[in-house]
Design a protein around this motif. Structure first.
Motif, PDB file in Angstrom:
ATOM      1  N   GLU A 134     -27.501  42.087  11.875  1.00  0.00           N
ATOM      2  CA  GLU A 134     -26.841  43.214  12.540  1.00  0.00           C
ATOM      3  C   GLU A 134     -25.889  43.957  11.595  1.00  0.00           C
ATOM      4  O   GLU A 134     -25.753  45.169  11.669  1.00  0.00           O
ATOM      5  N   VAL A 135     -25.234  43.232  10.709  1.00  0.00           N
ATOM      6  CA  VAL A 135     -24.272  43.849   9.790  1.00  0.00           C
ATOM      7  C   VAL A 135     -24.755  43.873   8.337  1.00  0.00           C
ATOM      8  O   VAL A 135     -24.127  44.476   7.486  1.00  0.00           O
ATOM      9  N   LEU A 136     -25.882  43.213   8.080  1.00  0.00           N
ATOM     10  CA  LEU A 136     -26.396  43.131   6.716  1.00  0.00           C
ATOM     11  C   LEU A 136     -26.786  44.518   6.202  1.00  0.00           C
ATOM     12  O   LEU A 136     -27.564  45.229   6.827  1.00  0.00           O
ATOM     13  N   THR A 137     -26.222  44.863   5.063  1.00  0.00           N
ATOM     14  CA  THR A 137     -26.550  46.126   4.407  1.00  0.00           C
ATOM     15  C   THR A 137     -26.951  45.800   2.976  1.00  0.00           C
ATOM     16  O   THR A 137     -26.256  45.064   2.286  1.00  0.00           O
ATOM     17  N   ILE A 138     -28.077  46.344   2.569  1.00  0.00           N
ATOM     18  CA  ILE A 138     -28.604  46.056   1.242  1.00  0.00           C
ATOM     19  C   ILE A 138     -28.785  47.362   0.483  1.00  0.00           C
ATOM     20  O   ILE A 138     -29.320  48.333   1.020  1.00  0.00           O
ATOM     21  N   PHE A 139     -28.331  47.355  -0.748  1.00  0.00           N
ATOM     22  CA  PHE A 139     -28.528  48.494  -1.632  1.00  0.00           C
ATOM     23  C   PHE A 139     -29.366  48.054  -2.817  1.00  0.00           C
ATOM     24  O   PHE A 139     -29.196  46.964  -3.353  1.00  0.00           O
ATOM     25  N   GLU A 140     -30.266  48.928  -3.195  1.00  0.00           N
ATOM     26  CA  GLU A 140     -31.091  48.740  -4.381  1.00  0.00           C
ATOM     27  C   GLU A 140     -30.511  49.636  -5.463  1.00  0.00           C
ATOM     28  O   GLU A 140     -30.288  50.817  -5.230  1.00  0.00           O
ATOM     29  N   ILE A 141     -30.251  49.057  -6.607  1.00  0.00           N
ATOM     30  CA  ILE A 141     -29.745  49.834  -7.740  1.00  0.00           C
ATOM     31  C   ILE A 141     -30.872  49.958  -8.747  1.00  0.00           C
ATOM     32  O   ILE A 141     -31.321  48.965  -9.324  1.00  0.00           O
ATOM     33  N   SER A 142     -31.354  51.180  -8.936  1.00  0.00           N
ATOM     34  CA  SER A 142     -32.378  51.408  -9.955  1.00  0.00           C
ATOM     35  C   SER A 142     -31.695  51.403 -11.318  1.00  0.00           C
ATOM     36  O   SER A 142     -30.650  52.012 -11.494  1.00  0.00           O
ATOM     37  N   ILE A 143     -32.268  50.684 -12.246  1.00  0.00           N
ATOM     38  CA  ILE A 143     -31.676  50.565 -13.582  1.00  0.00           C
ATOM     39  C   ILE A 143     -32.126  51.748 -14.423  1.00  0.00           C
ATOM     40  O   ILE A 143     -33.298  51.856 -14.788  1.00  0.00           O
ATOM     41  N   GLU A 144     -31.190  52.635 -14.719  1.00  0.00           N
ATOM     42  CA  GLU A 144     -31.506  53.795 -15.555  1.00  0.00           C
ATOM     43  C   GLU A 144     -31.184  53.535 -17.022  1.00  0.00           C
ATOM     44  O   GLU A 144     -31.862  54.047 -17.906  1.00  0.00           O
ATOM     45  N   GLU A 145     -30.121  52.798 -17.250  1.00  0.00           N
ATOM     46  CA  GLU A 145     -29.685  52.476 -18.612  1.00  0.00           C
ATOM     47  C   GLU A 145     -29.164  51.058 -18.610  1.00  0.00           C
ATOM     48  O   GLU A 145     -28.469  50.655 -17.678  1.00  0.00           O
ATOM     49  N   ILE A 146     -29.488  50.309 -19.645  1.00  0.00           N
ATOM     50  CA  ILE A 146     -28.970  48.948 -19.762  1.00  0.00           C
ATOM     51  C   ILE A 146     -28.687  48.650 -21.223  1.00  0.00           C
ATOM     52  O   ILE A 146     -29.461  49.036 -22.102  1.00  0.00           O
ATOM     53  N   SER A 147     -27.557  48.016 -21.465  1.00  0.00           N
ATOM     54  CA  SER A 147     -27.212  47.598 -22.818  1.00  0.00           C
ATOM     55  C   SER A 147     -26.389  46.324 -22.717  1.00  0.00           C
ATOM     56  O   SER A 147     -25.811  46.032 -21.679  1.00  0.00           O
ATOM     57  N   GLY A 148     -26.385  45.569 -23.780  1.00  0.00           N
ATOM     58  CA  GLY A 148     -25.647  44.322 -23.744  1.00  0.00           C
ATOM     59  C   GLY A 148     -25.111  43.937 -25.095  1.00  0.00           C
ATOM     60  O   GLY A 148     -25.694  44.253 -26.139  1.00  0.00           O
ATOM     61  N   LEU A 149     -23.977  43.249 -25.054  1.00  0.00           N
ATOM     62  CA  LEU A 149     -23.351  42.716 -26.264  1.00  0.00           C
ATOM     63  C   LEU A 149     -23.046  41.248 -26.061  1.00  0.00           C
ATOM     64  O   LEU A 149     -22.764  40.801 -24.944  1.00  0.00           O
ATOM     65  N   GLY A 150     -23.094  40.536 -27.150  1.00  0.00           N
ATOM     66  CA  GLY A 150     -22.653  39.153 -27.161  1.00  0.00           C
ATOM     67  C   GLY A 150     -21.565  39.006 -28.206  1.00  0.00           C
ATOM     68  O   GLY A 150     -21.389  39.882 -29.063  1.00  0.00           O
ATOM     69  N   HIS A 151     -20.829  37.931 -28.116  1.00  0.00           N
ATOM     70  CA  HIS A 151     -19.809  37.690 -29.111  1.00  0.00           C
ATOM     71  C   HIS A 151     -19.795  36.200 -29.452  1.00  0.00           C
ATOM     72  O   HIS A 151     -19.769  35.359 -28.558  1.00  0.00           O
ATOM     73  N   GLU A 152     -19.852  35.920 -30.732  1.00  0.00           N
ATOM     74  CA  GLU A 152     -19.787  34.551 -31.227  1.00  0.00           C
ATOM     75  C   GLU A 152     -18.903  34.529 -32.453  1.00  0.00           C
ATOM     76  O   GLU A 152     -18.724  35.546 -33.133  1.00  0.00           O
ATOM     77  N   THR A 153     -18.398  33.352 -32.786  1.00  0.00           N
ATOM     78  CA  THR A 153     -17.622  33.190 -34.010  1.00  0.00           C
ATOM     79  C   THR A 153     -18.601  33.124 -35.182  1.00  0.00           C
ATOM     80  O   THR A 153     -19.663  32.535 -35.077  1.00  0.00           O
ATOM     81  N   GLU A 154     -18.209  33.749 -36.279  1.00  0.00           N
ATOM     82  CA  GLU A 154     -19.087  33.754 -37.468  1.00  0.00           C
ATOM     83  C   GLU A 154     -19.199  32.381 -38.052  1.00  0.00           C
ATOM     84  O   GLU A 154     -18.371  31.565 -38.011  1.00  0.00           O
TER      85      GLU A 154
END
Length: 154
Positions: A134-154
């Motif tokens: 009765e209260v459930l609302t669902i949104f679909e997010i279309s992925i137009e742009e995606i990027s990612g970074l990671g970080h580690e010690t050298e």
């Protein structure tokens, strides 16, 4: 040292991140960020957000034509080097409210599989869906742009 995430890292983080932070404009046109559970539908390459129709985020998503999402995973504090290890994805996309029952049920199935496990009891799903539909609302997010970074010690 920061590095760009490859496709495999992007997919792993999308599948395994615990939550995301949704960035959008509220009704006063002020930037707001909201942590939310999510699930990525790899087949359709969309993200589903589940919420209650009683929450303000529904109105915000209905008014926004674009949103930003941030998923941070694999977080580990490196005290010796005074840094943080992580994998982070930023997504820009368009929200669309899901009305049809088939897609709603499919997205809820994906959520249950992600957060409870693939062998979740079907009775649990049916009871939860019936109690929340009765209260459930669902949104679909279309992925137009995606990027990612990671970080580690050298």
């Amino acid at each position: 040292m920061s590095y760009k995430l490859n496709q495999s890292d992007l997919e792993y983080t999308l599948l395994n991140g615990t939550y995301l932070v949704l960035g959008l404009l509220n009704l006063d046109k002020e930037v707001e960020t909201i942590p939310m559970m999510y699930v990525w539908d790899k087949e359709k390459n969309v993200i589903y957000l589940h919420t209650s129709s009683k929450k303000n985020v529904v109105k915000y998503l209905q008014k926004n034509v674009k949103v930003s999402l941030n998923i941070v995973d694999a977080i580990k504090l490196d005290k010796d080097n005074f840094t943080l290890h992580y994998k982070s994805i930023i997504i820009h996309g368009k929200p669309k409210e899901i009305i049809d029952e088939i897609t709603k049920r499919k997205s809820m199935t994906l959520v249950c599989e992600k957060y409870i496990g693939e062998d979740y009891p079907i009775e649990h799903f049916q009871r939860t869906y019936k109690n929340t539909s009765e209260v459930l609302t669902i949104f679909e997010i279309s992925i137009e742009e995606i990027s990612g970074l990671g970080h580690e010690t050298e």
